[in-house]
Design a protein around this motif. Structure first.
Motif, PDB file in Angstrom:
ATOM      1  N   TRP A 168       0.820  -1.216   0.000  1.00  0.00           N
ATOM      2  CA  TRP A 168       0.000   0.000   0.000  1.00  0.00           C
ATOM      3  C   TRP A 168       0.855   1.267   0.000  1.00  0.00           C
ATOM      4  CZ3 TRP A 168       0.239   3.771   3.714  1.00  0.00           C
ATOM      5  CH2 TRP A 168       0.893   3.461   4.895  1.00  0.00           C
ATOM      6  N   PHE A 169       1.979   1.254   0.710  1.00  0.00           N
ATOM      7  CA  PHE A 169       2.780   2.482   0.806  1.00  0.00           C
ATOM      8  C   PHE A 169       3.382   2.831  -0.555  1.00  0.00           C
ATOM      9  CE2 PHE A 169       6.756   4.797   1.664  1.00  0.00           C
ATOM     10  CZ  PHE A 169       6.234   5.882   2.349  1.00  0.00           C
ATOM     11  N   LYS A 170       3.947   1.838  -1.243  1.00  0.00           N
ATOM     12  CA  LYS A 170       4.525   2.090  -2.567  1.00  0.00           C
ATOM     13  C   LYS A 170       3.443   2.559  -3.536  1.00  0.00           C
ATOM     14  CE  LYS A 170       8.465  -1.107  -2.480  1.00  0.00           C
ATOM     15  NZ  LYS A 170       9.528  -0.224  -2.926  1.00  0.00           N
ATOM     16  N   LEU A 171       2.253   1.952  -3.454  1.00  0.00           N
ATOM     17  CA  LEU A 171       1.151   2.363  -4.335  1.00  0.00           C
ATOM     18  C   LEU A 171       0.718   3.793  -4.040  1.00  0.00           C
ATOM     19  CD1 LEU A 171      -1.017  -0.886  -4.444  1.00  0.00           C
ATOM     20  CD2 LEU A 171       0.095   0.208  -6.387  1.00  0.00           C
ATOM     21  N   LEU A 172       0.626   4.111  -2.752  1.00  0.00           N
ATOM     22  CA  LEU A 172       0.237   5.474  -2.368  1.00  0.00           C
ATOM     23  C   LEU A 172       1.248   6.487  -2.895  1.00  0.00           C
ATOM     24  CD1 LEU A 172      -1.606   7.407  -0.808  1.00  0.00           C
ATOM     25  CD2 LEU A 172      -0.230   6.950   1.241  1.00  0.00           C
TER      26      LEU A 172
ATOM     27  N   GLY B 266       3.134   6.058  -5.428  1.00  0.00           N
ATOM     28  CA  GLY B 266       2.962   6.074  -6.884  1.00  0.00           C
ATOM     29  C   GLY B 266       1.816   6.965  -7.301  1.00  0.00           C
ATOM     30  N   VAL B 267       0.705   6.908  -6.542  1.00  0.00           N
ATOM     31  CA  VAL B 267      -0.456   7.750  -6.847  1.00  0.00           C
ATOM     32  C   VAL B 267      -0.099   9.229  -6.706  1.00  0.00           C
ATOM     33  CG1 VAL B 267      -2.758   8.412  -6.047  1.00  0.00           C
ATOM     34  CG2 VAL B 267      -2.154   5.992  -6.240  1.00  0.00           C
ATOM     35  N   ILE B 268       0.564   9.564  -5.610  1.00  0.00           N
ATOM     36  CA  ILE B 268       0.950  10.968  -5.375  1.00  0.00           C
ATOM     37  C   ILE B 268       1.892  11.459  -6.465  1.00  0.00           C
ATOM     38  CG2 ILE B 268       2.211  12.503  -3.810  1.00  0.00           C
ATOM     39  CD1 ILE B 268       1.158  10.704  -1.500  1.00  0.00           C
ATOM     40  N   ILE B 269       2.869  10.642  -6.805  1.00  0.00           N
ATOM     41  CA  ILE B 269       3.843  11.018  -7.846  1.00  0.00           C
ATOM     42  C   ILE B 269       3.154  11.168  -9.192  1.00  0.00           C
ATOM     43  CG2 ILE B 269       5.828  10.152  -9.154  1.00  0.00           C
ATOM     44  CD1 ILE B 269       6.786   8.880  -6.477  1.00  0.00           C
TER      45      ILE B 269
ATOM     46  N   ARG C 258       6.674   5.210 -12.750  1.00  0.00           N
ATOM     47  CA  ARG C 258       6.851   3.861 -13.290  1.00  0.00           C
ATOM     48  C   ARG C 258       7.694   3.003 -12.337  1.00  0.00           C
ATOM     49  NH1 ARG C 258       5.041   3.413 -18.415  1.00  0.00           N
ATOM     50  NH2 ARG C 258       6.073   1.381 -18.573  1.00  0.00           N
ATOM     51  N   GLN C 259       8.640   3.642 -11.670  1.00  0.00           N
ATOM     52  CA  GLN C 259       9.486   2.906 -10.732  1.00  0.00           C
ATOM     53  C   GLN C 259       8.715   2.452  -9.493  1.00  0.00           C
ATOM     54  OE1 GLN C 259      12.872   1.888 -11.025  1.00  0.00           O
ATOM     55  NE2 GLN C 259      12.274   2.368 -13.116  1.00  0.00           N
ATOM     56  N   THR C 260       7.615   3.084  -9.204  1.00  0.00           N
ATOM     57  CA  THR C 260       6.803   2.670  -8.044  1.00  0.00           C
ATOM     58  C   THR C 260       5.685   1.725  -8.478  1.00  0.00           C
ATOM     59  OG1 THR C 260       5.571   4.750  -8.303  1.00  0.00           O
ATOM     60  CG2 THR C 260       7.297   4.687  -6.621  1.00  0.00           C
ATOM     61  N   ILE C 261       4.771   2.230  -9.302  1.00  0.00           N
ATOM     62  CA  ILE C 261       3.575   1.434  -9.636  1.00  0.00           C
ATOM     63  C   ILE C 261       3.929   0.202 -10.470  1.00  0.00           C
ATOM     64  CG2 ILE C 261       1.354   1.460 -10.827  1.00  0.00           C
ATOM     65  CD1 ILE C 261       1.056   4.370 -10.014  1.00  0.00           C
ATOM     66  N   ILE C 262       4.759   0.369 -11.518  1.00  0.00           N
ATOM     67  CA  ILE C 262       5.099  -0.786 -12.358  1.00  0.00           C
ATOM     68  C   ILE C 262       5.924  -1.794 -11.562  1.00  0.00           C
ATOM     69  CG2 ILE C 262       6.268  -1.537 -14.463  1.00  0.00           C
ATOM     70  CD1 ILE C 262       3.673  -0.001 -14.944  1.00  0.00           C
ATOM     71  N   ASN C 263       6.822  -1.294 -10.705  1.00  0.00           N
ATOM     72  CA  ASN C 263       7.582  -2.216  -9.858  1.00  0.00           C
ATOM     73  C   ASN C 263       6.679  -3.005  -8.922  1.00  0.00           C
ATOM     74  OD1 ASN C 263       9.879  -1.350 -11.053  1.00  0.00           O
ATOM     75  ND2 ASN C 263      10.881  -0.596  -9.213  1.00  0.00           N
ATOM     76  N   VAL C 264       5.659  -2.326  -8.380  1.00  0.00           N
ATOM     77  CA  VAL C 264       4.703  -3.028  -7.517  1.00  0.00           C
ATOM     78  C   VAL C 264       4.015  -4.148  -8.293  1.00  0.00           C
ATOM     79  CG1 VAL C 264       2.470  -2.790  -6.362  1.00  0.00           C
ATOM     80  CG2 VAL C 264       4.292  -1.179  -5.861  1.00  0.00           C
ATOM     81  N   SER C 265       3.672  -3.879  -9.549  1.00  0.00           N
ATOM     82  CA  SER C 265       3.017  -4.920 -10.359  1.00  0.00           C
ATOM     83  C   SER C 265       3.937  -6.115 -10.545  1.00  0.00           C
ATOM     84  CB  SER C 265       2.585  -4.348 -11.712  1.00  0.00           C
ATOM     85  OG  SER C 265       3.681  -4.179 -12.582  1.00  0.00           O
TER      86      SER C 265
ATOM     87  N   PRO D 204       0.063  -1.319 -15.132  1.00  0.00           N
ATOM     88  CA  PRO D 204      -0.335  -0.329 -16.139  1.00  0.00           C
ATOM     89  C   PRO D 204      -1.765   0.167 -15.990  1.00  0.00           C
ATOM     90  CG  PRO D 204       0.919  -2.088 -17.160  1.00  0.00           C
ATOM     91  CD  PRO D 204       0.719  -2.496 -15.739  1.00  0.00           C
ATOM     92  N   ALA D 205      -2.698  -0.711 -15.670  1.00  0.00           N
ATOM     93  CA  ALA D 205      -4.099  -0.288 -15.547  1.00  0.00           C
ATOM     94  C   ALA D 205      -4.255   0.736 -14.418  1.00  0.00           C
ATOM     95  CB  ALA D 205      -5.001  -1.497 -15.297  1.00  0.00           C
ATOM     96  N   ILE D 206      -3.617   0.502 -13.283  1.00  0.00           N
ATOM     97  CA  ILE D 206      -3.691   1.450 -12.167  1.00  0.00           C
ATOM     98  C   ILE D 206      -2.998   2.760 -12.529  1.00  0.00           C
ATOM     99  CG2 ILE D 206      -2.880   1.871  -9.807  1.00  0.00           C
ATOM    100  CD1 ILE D 206      -3.306  -1.102  -9.263  1.00  0.00           C
ATOM    101  N   MET D 207      -1.814   2.636 -13.106  1.00  0.00           N
ATOM    102  CA  MET D 207      -1.030   3.828 -13.435  1.00  0.00           C
ATOM    103  C   MET D 207      -1.766   4.725 -14.430  1.00  0.00           C
ATOM    104  SD  MET D 207       2.849   3.994 -14.958  1.00  0.00           S
ATOM    105  CE  MET D 207       2.367   3.386 -16.586  1.00  0.00           C
ATOM    106  N   TYR D 208      -2.206   4.121 -15.539  1.00  0.00           N
ATOM    107  CA  TYR D 208      -2.891   4.924 -16.557  1.00  0.00           C
ATOM    108  C   TYR D 208      -4.271   5.374 -16.078  1.00  0.00           C
ATOM    109  CZ  TYR D 208       0.751   3.638 -19.887  1.00  0.00           C
ATOM    110  OH  TYR D 208       1.959   3.493 -20.524  1.00  0.00           O
ATOM    111  N   GLY D 209      -4.888   4.567 -15.229  1.00  0.00           N
ATOM    112  CA  GLY D 209      -6.186   4.965 -14.674  1.00  0.00           C
ATOM    113  C   GLY D 209      -6.069   6.226 -13.821  1.00  0.00           C
ATOM    114  N   ILE D 210      -5.021   6.285 -12.990  1.00  0.00           N
ATOM    115  CA  ILE D 210      -4.798   7.485 -12.155  1.00  0.00           C
ATOM    116  C   ILE D 210      -4.466   8.685 -13.038  1.00  0.00           C
ATOM    117  CG2 ILE D 210      -3.308   8.483 -10.388  1.00  0.00           C
ATOM    118  CD1 ILE D 210      -2.938   5.558  -9.353  1.00  0.00           C
ATOM    119  N   GLN D 211      -3.630   8.457 -14.055  1.00  0.00           N
ATOM    120  CA  GLN D 211      -3.304   9.533 -14.996  1.00  0.00           C
ATOM    121  C   GLN D 211      -4.564  10.100 -15.634  1.00  0.00           C
ATOM    122  OE1 GLN D 211      -0.539   7.708 -17.776  1.00  0.00           O
ATOM    123  NE2 GLN D 211       1.143   8.861 -16.903  1.00  0.00           N
ATOM    124  N   THR D 212      -5.404   9.193 -16.105  1.00  0.00           N
ATOM    125  CA  THR D 212      -6.637   9.609 -16.784  1.00  0.00           C
ATOM    126  C   THR D 212      -7.546  10.395 -15.844  1.00  0.00           C
ATOM    127  OG1 THR D 212      -6.534   7.675 -18.231  1.00  0.00           O
ATOM    128  CG2 THR D 212      -8.681   8.750 -18.018  1.00  0.00           C
TER     129      THR D 212
END
Length: 584
Positions: free
Chosen positions: A15-19, A21-24, A85-92, A140-148
């Motif tokens: 959760w921390f890495k994802l959080l 990633g969301v902020i970044i 990408r270093q946070t969210i993609i790494n988490v995936s 990718p789905a989470i990353m691009y979803g947050i971007q969108t």
């Protein structure tokens, strides 16, 4: 998305890495939004200079300032995109790693019946291809979803604040784009599911063909297998082309609708500029940048839907096996010490997959340190007894006791750790001979390995190889002969020095002289160890403390060698038959 709920435990884990990633991601998109407005301002400066409203020095100074802001914002946006990408993609990737381990660990828990009902190729495809599809959802789905979401929330209100009419016309084609791509994605989902299913079939075919290549060559079936492979390849090509034809619409439609949006911006913005409704041509340039910034997020709504659908389909296939419960359950987690007394009480066993009753009302007792030989015709139930002692199956009725305790009440790991099993079909890994022998005892010394290899009468064979114990075997030990594989398997069991030995016709591929030498060594090694030997040869059974003859799942004869020879029956007939063969 109910199948994907299985991943929630991993999202909580990271959760921390994802959080972060969301902020970044939000920060990266905010810096991206800075650029269009400063492009507008830069164009306004040029217009003001042309209109002689600002001097050259002031214009140069403001342009340099705006360009530095644009470049700085672009660099910061790129830097935070990299961090994203270093946070969210790494988490995936972490989740992919964890999920593969979870699936593999669960595979090892499942009982033999599961493996009889499912093909190896399908098992491999679910742990590779299907987990890969799920990773797309977790990364990718989470990353691009947050971007969108970030761009929608920030950019669309900004566009309507600056120029509502241009914003309306600029956004009109985008929902159409999203709907079309969603529709295409639905078709892609259906066709990609067929491709995934085909890949399972192809993996199974390839795995069986490569494993059975010796049989294929022996029967000269290469051309037939090639034809089957060609048919499969043609089927795969058809399915892949069906998928590719739909996917080919994706980017052309996106480019077409981007172009329409840009045309609307230029035409409507141009008319408004002519009519004096907007102050600068820079507003048009700004909106063109906004449209192009929005295009991919809008298009991605459909693409994300496709990713989620494919991930859902793949996770469903994974969950089918993860929800499969092993038929053999460990009912005790306390360490149990095994001494080796085995008791069968009126045991009956029927195989679920074939409904064949292999054992019928079997009763016998083996005391610690005794050797029992089990003989009988093929299909009489000999190997089934060993499988039940190892608790690879549970009895249909009756009871098996180990040290006077129900075998089902013992710790399963303790039980199997106390066994040294040599199966009928000796299995060796594609590794060095040394590591294959050490499989039952990883910390074994070189002296111990050589000692058990000599006891199994395979040391001289191994030293005859160019690399000796470092010789790497082919898949399933194909480098060795049948007899050599059996003897390496015996060495592996001897190295473990268990409480109970289970030898399942493990000398069938060696000559009688070598068999005699190995049996003498086994007799010394298994002293004070309970030993069950399944065999077709009287020579393997004659020195046993007890001999059990099975026929059609029932005990036909039971006793010692000399006692059984004194009465007419299967054992005496087998002895006389094998004696005459040896003399001839």
């Amino acid at each position: 998305m109910k199948e994907l709920k299985h991943l929630n435990k991993y999202f909580r884990k990271y959760w921390f890495k994802l959080l972060m990633g969301v902020i970044i991601t939000i920060i990266a998109r905010v810096f991206q939004l800075v650029m269009p407005s400063y492009v507008n301002k830069s164009i306004q400066v040029v217009e003001d200079y042309v209109a002689n409203e600002v001097g050259e020095e002031a214009a140069r100074s403001m342009l340099l300032e705006y360009i530095l802001i644009i470049v700085g914002a672009a660099l910061l946006s790129g830097f935070f995109t990299f961090l994203m990408r270093q946070t969210i993609i790494n988490v995936s990737r972490y989740i992919e790693y964890d999920l593969k381990n979870e699936v593999f660990d669960h595979y090892q828990l499942l009982s033999l019946n599961f493996y009889k009902q499912n093909r190896t190729g399908d098992l491999m495809n679910r742990i590779s291809e299907d987990v890969g599809q799920v990773r797309q959802y977790a990364g990718p789905a989470i990353m691009y979803g947050i971007q969108t979401l970030t761009l929608f929330v920030c950019l669309i209100p900004l566009m309507f604040i600056k120029a509502p009419t241009i914003a309306f016309y600029a956004l009109v084609p985008l929902p159409i784009l999203s709907v079309l791509i969603y529709w295409i994605s639905r078709i892609i989902h259906l066709r990609s599911t067929k491709v995934q299913q085909f890949l399972s079939t192809l993996s199974t075919f390839a795995q069986e063909s490569f494993s059975g290549v010796a049989v294929i060559k022996a029967y000269s079936l290469e051309s037939q297998v090639n034809e089957e492979a060609a048919t499969l390849a043609e089927d795969g090509k058809t399915k892949s082309m069906d998928l590719a034809k739909v996917q080919a619409w994706f980017f052309p439609l996106m480019i077409l609708l981007i172009g329409i949006s840009n045309i609307f911006v230029i035409y409507v913005g141009g008319m408004q500029y002519i009519n004096g409704e907007i102050e600068s041509v820079g507003t048009i340039a700004e909106f063109i940048l906004y449209v192009n910034m929005l295009t991919w997020p809008v298009a991605i709504v459909g693409w994300l839907t496709s990713i989620v659908q494919r991930a859902e389909a793949s996770q469903k296939r994974i969950n089918e096996f993860l929800h499969e419960q092993p038929s053999i359950q460990n009912h005790s987690h306390e360490p149990d010490e095994i001494h080796g007394k085995i008791t069968f009480k009126n045991v009956t066993f029927t195989y679920e997959d074939t409904n064949i009753t292999a054992l019928k009302d079997i009763s016998f007792t083996v005391n610690p340190g005794e050797t029992v030989a089990i003989l009988g015709k093929t299909g009489s139930g000999k190997s089934t007894i060993l499988d039940l002692v190892a608790r690879l199956y549970d009895v249909s009725s009756g009871e098996i006791l180990l040290d006077d305790r129900p075998i089902t009440s013992l710790n399963l790991e303790a039980l199997r750790s106390s066994l040294g099993a040599v199966p009928q079909d000796a299995f060796l890994f594609s590794d060095s001979i040394r590591n294959n022998i050490k499989f039952g005892k990883e910390d074994a010394t070189e002296e111990e390995i050589i000692k058990v290899a000599k006891m199994a009468v395979v040391h001289d064979n191994i030293m005859g190889f160019t690399h000796g114990y470092d010789t790497v075997l082919g898949e399933r030990g194909i480098t060795l002969s049948g007899g050599q594989k059996q003897r390496v398997s015996i060495a592996r069991a001897l190295l473990k020095d268990p409480k109970i030995y289970l030898f399942d016709d493990c000398l069938s591929a060696v000559d009688t002289e070598t068999e005699e030498e190995i049996l003498n060594n086994l007799k010394r090694a298994s002293k004070d160890r309970t030993t069950l030997i399944v065999s077709h040869r009287v020579s393997s059974a004659k020195n046993a403390d007890q001999i059990i003859v099975l026929e059609d799942g029932r005990i036909l004869q039971q006793g010692k060698h000399h006692g059984l020879l004194a009465v007419d029956g299967y054992y005496k007939e087998l002895y006389n038959s094998q004696l005459s063969e040896k003399e001839n």
